[in-house]
Enzyme design. Structure first.
Site, mmCIF file in Angstrom:
data_model
loop_
_atom_site.group_PDB
_atom_site.id
_atom_site.type_symbol
_atom_site.label_atom_id
_atom_site.label_comp_id
_atom_site.label_asym_id
_atom_site.label_seq_id
_atom_site.Cartn_x
_atom_site.Cartn_y
_atom_site.Cartn_z
ATOM 1 N N THR A 36 0.836 -1.209 0.000
ATOM 2 C CA THR A 36 0.000 0.000 0.000
ATOM 3 C C THR A 36 0.871 1.260 0.000
ATOM 4 O O THR A 36 0.396 2.330 -0.359
ATOM 5 C CB THR A 36 -0.957 0.047 1.223
ATOM 6 N N GLY A 37 2.125 1.115 0.391
ATOM 7 C CA GLY A 37 3.031 2.268 0.358
ATOM 8 C C GLY A 37 3.459 2.589 -1.065
ATOM 9 O O GLY A 37 3.277 1.790 -1.978
ATOM 10 N N SER A 118 -6.319 1.731 18.259
ATOM 11 C CA SER A 118 -7.475 1.937 19.138
ATOM 12 C C SER A 118 -8.521 0.847 18.956
ATOM 13 O O SER A 118 -9.358 0.631 19.834
ATOM 14 C CB SER A 118 -8.103 3.285 18.820
ATOM 15 N N TYR A 141 -8.319 -7.633 12.413
ATOM 16 C CA TYR A 141 -7.332 -6.538 12.467
ATOM 17 C C TYR A 141 -7.084 -6.098 13.905
ATOM 18 O O TYR A 141 -5.932 -5.961 14.349
ATOM 19 C CB TYR A 141 -7.837 -5.354 11.627
ATOM 20 N N ASN A 170 -7.534 6.624 14.492
ATOM 21 C CA ASN A 170 -7.998 7.187 13.217
ATOM 22 C C ASN A 170 -7.159 8.368 12.739
ATOM 23 O O ASN A 170 -7.597 9.524 12.744
ATOM 24 C CB ASN A 170 -9.479 7.570 13.314
ATOM 25 N N VAL A 171 -5.966 8.045 12.314
ATOM 26 C CA VAL A 171 -5.007 9.059 11.882
ATOM 27 C C VAL A 171 -5.369 9.533 10.460
ATOM 28 O O VAL A 171 -5.761 8.725 9.618
ATOM 29 C CB VAL A 171 -3.586 8.473 11.898
ATOM 30 N N VAL A 185 -11.512 6.863 6.225
ATOM 31 C CA VAL A 185 -12.755 7.511 5.806
ATOM 32 C C VAL A 185 -12.541 8.970 5.387
ATOM 33 O O VAL A 185 -13.205 9.451 4.464
ATOM 34 C CB VAL A 185 -13.829 7.383 6.912
HETATM 35 C C1 UD1 Z 1 -9.837 1.368 12.596
HETATM 36 C C2 UD1 Z 1 -9.195 1.660 13.933
HETATM 37 C C3 UD1 Z 1 -7.995 2.502 13.779
HETATM 38 C C4 UD1 Z 1 -7.104 1.941 12.725
HETATM 39 C C5 UD1 Z 1 -7.878 1.877 11.444
HETATM 40 C C6 UD1 Z 1 -7.067 1.357 10.290
HETATM 41 C C7 UD1 Z 1 -11.205 1.746 15.409
HETATM 42 C C8 UD1 Z 1 -11.985 2.572 16.347
HETATM 43 N N1 UD1 Z 1 -10.135 2.347 14.810
HETATM 44 O O1 UD1 Z 1 -10.405 2.471 12.090
HETATM 45 O O2 UD1 Z 1 -7.281 2.530 14.983
HETATM 46 O O3 UD1 Z 1 -5.961 2.706 12.590
HETATM 47 O O4 UD1 Z 1 -8.910 0.972 11.644
HETATM 48 O O5 UD1 Z 1 -7.867 1.374 9.138
HETATM 49 O O6 UD1 Z 1 -11.497 0.600 15.205
HETATM 50 N N2 UD1 Z 1 -16.769 4.609 6.892
HETATM 51 C C9 UD1 Z 1 -17.804 5.147 6.152
HETATM 52 N N3 UD1 Z 1 -17.635 5.293 4.813
HETATM 53 C C10 UD1 Z 1 -16.495 4.944 4.169
HETATM 54 C C11 UD1 Z 1 -15.426 4.392 4.939
HETATM 55 C C12 UD1 Z 1 -15.605 4.254 6.303
HETATM 56 O O7 UD1 Z 1 -18.860 5.458 6.687
HETATM 57 O O8 UD1 Z 1 -16.414 5.100 2.943
HETATM 58 C C13 UD1 Z 1 -16.939 4.489 8.345
HETATM 59 C C14 UD1 Z 1 -16.572 3.136 8.901
HETATM 60 O O9 UD1 Z 1 -17.645 2.239 8.858
HETATM 61 C C15 UD1 Z 1 -16.186 3.529 10.333
HETATM 62 C C16 UD1 Z 1 -15.585 4.925 10.169
HETATM 63 O O10 UD1 Z 1 -16.043 5.406 8.933
HETATM 64 O O11 UD1 Z 1 -17.345 3.615 11.139
HETATM 65 C C17 UD1 Z 1 -14.067 4.934 10.152
HETATM 66 O O12 UD1 Z 1 -13.630 3.951 9.231
HETATM 67 P P1 UD1 Z 1 -12.090 3.793 8.829
HETATM 68 O O13 UD1 Z 1 -11.537 5.104 8.411
HETATM 69 O O14 UD1 Z 1 -11.991 2.654 7.891
HETATM 70 O O15 UD1 Z 1 -11.356 3.442 10.189
HETATM 71 P P2 UD1 Z 1 -11.814 2.527 11.457
HETATM 72 O O16 UD1 Z 1 -12.308 1.232 10.967
HETATM 73 O O17 UD1 Z 1 -12.550 3.284 12.448
#
Ligand code: UD1
Length: 313
Positions: A36-37, A118, A141, A170-171, A185
């Protein structure tokens, strides 16, 4: 000058660590399998790059040779990808981590700083999430990231290898790649809005995250390399706030000036409802405080996507 090995250094967070270390005049080596890098993330930096897969022990041994610090960022960092293909994520997130720890132990590396997640907390009933809470992983994961940090602690106890886990929340920021459905996201929402497409919100959009601008993570990780009394510790690094996806989406609509409404789809399997960090431990052990707020970080990120020539697909 110390030598820092950054595993996954061609990725989003890894390349920001590399950039800051180079700015500080340190020596940097990167090992990355470029899954992915991207080399382009390092093109502006004078760093040594080894292309290879850390799930192969000889690659891990070659990479850590002579390193004073190892910043272990390499991973397949996606909850849904791990739900769909647990074996591939296991290899990247656990097998490779064990190789890095063994190689670091044998090469007498000064300290390994591990990228925890997290997600290990799962759906704890209490917010914010504090490091003393029992882990409750909801996805492969999350479990893999938890195993990685526990392996680190075990290596500290058994072999005296110094390890620290920084749990990321969520960086986001410049160079986060929006090109996969598994991307973070914020990168997905920005790319959709910039192109006038509707983004998808999974679930009702009221789930919350402690979105953390990447510069804060870089601060926390680099401080953890040198801080006394942190070996064997697990430390949250985040902002301590939380924002729902609906609020995030509206903030991005305003910043970008795009009015296209999101589509809603079913919640993702393995998704956590709420995530917010208690950052007291980081304040105490690392004198950490977030220097870039969520709002400032969001502005800087939107500006970067707009200014960059990256073709967003
Ligand atoms: C998780 C971890 C985080 C990790 C990351 C790696 C948690 C709380 N956090 O993030 O520590 O670094 O994985 O990927 O579990 N979403 C949408 N639409 C989109 C994409 C995502 O609604 O198109 C929603 C997802 O369902 C989620 C949120 O956005 O509820 C964040 O998603 P994402 O950015 O993938 O990260 P996490 O899964 O929260």
């Amino acid at each position: 000058m110390a030598l820092y090995l950054i595993t996954g250094g061609a990725g989003f967070i890894g390349s920001h660590l590399a950039e800051e270390l180079v700015r500080r005049g340190e020596r940097v080596r990167v090992v990355d399998n470029l899954s992915t890098g991207k080399r382009a993330n390092l093109a502006h930096l004078d760093v040594e790059v080894i292309v290879g897969d850390l799930a192969e022990m000889p690659v891990a041994r070659r990479a850590v040779e002579g390193a004073d610090f190892v910043l272990h960022q390499a991973a397949i960092p996606s909850v849904p990808r791990s739900v769909q293909d647990p074996l591939t994520s296991h290899r990247a997130n656990i097998d490779a981590t064990l190789n890095v720890l063994i190689a670091a132990r044998d090469a007498r590396v000064g300290r390994v700083v591990y990228a925890g997640s997290s997600s290990a907390y799962g759906d704890t009933p209490t917010l914010p999430k504090v490091e003393t809470m029992a882990a409750a992983p909801l996805s492969p994961y999350a479990l893999q990231k938890l195993v990685g940090e526990q392996y680190g602690q075990m290596f500290t106890r058994l072999y005296g290898l110094e390890t620290v886990t920084i749990r990321y929340f969520n960086v986001f920021g410049p160079r986060q790649d929006p090109s996969s459905p598994y991307s973070g996201v914020i990168s997905l929402f920005i790319s959709a809005l910039c192109e006038g497409r509707a983004a998808t919100i999974y679930g009702d959009g009221e789930q919350t995250r402690d979105f953390t601008y990447v510069a804060n993570v870089v601060d926390g990780v680099l401080t953890a390399c040198h801080a006394p009394g942190v070996s064997g510790e697990v430390i949250n690094v985040a902002t301590g706030g939380r924002t729902s996806l609906n609020v995030l989406y509206r903030a991005l609509q305003d910043l970008i000036g795009a009015r296209v409404e999101p589509g809603y789809a079913a919640s993702r399997a393995g998704d956590v409802r709420d995530s917010q960090a208690d950052i007291t431990k980081a304040q105490r052990l690392l004198a950490y405080r977030p220097t870039v707020s969520f709002a400032e970080g969001l502005r800087a990120t939107v500006e970067w996507y707009r200014a960059s020539q990256v073709t967003i697909t």
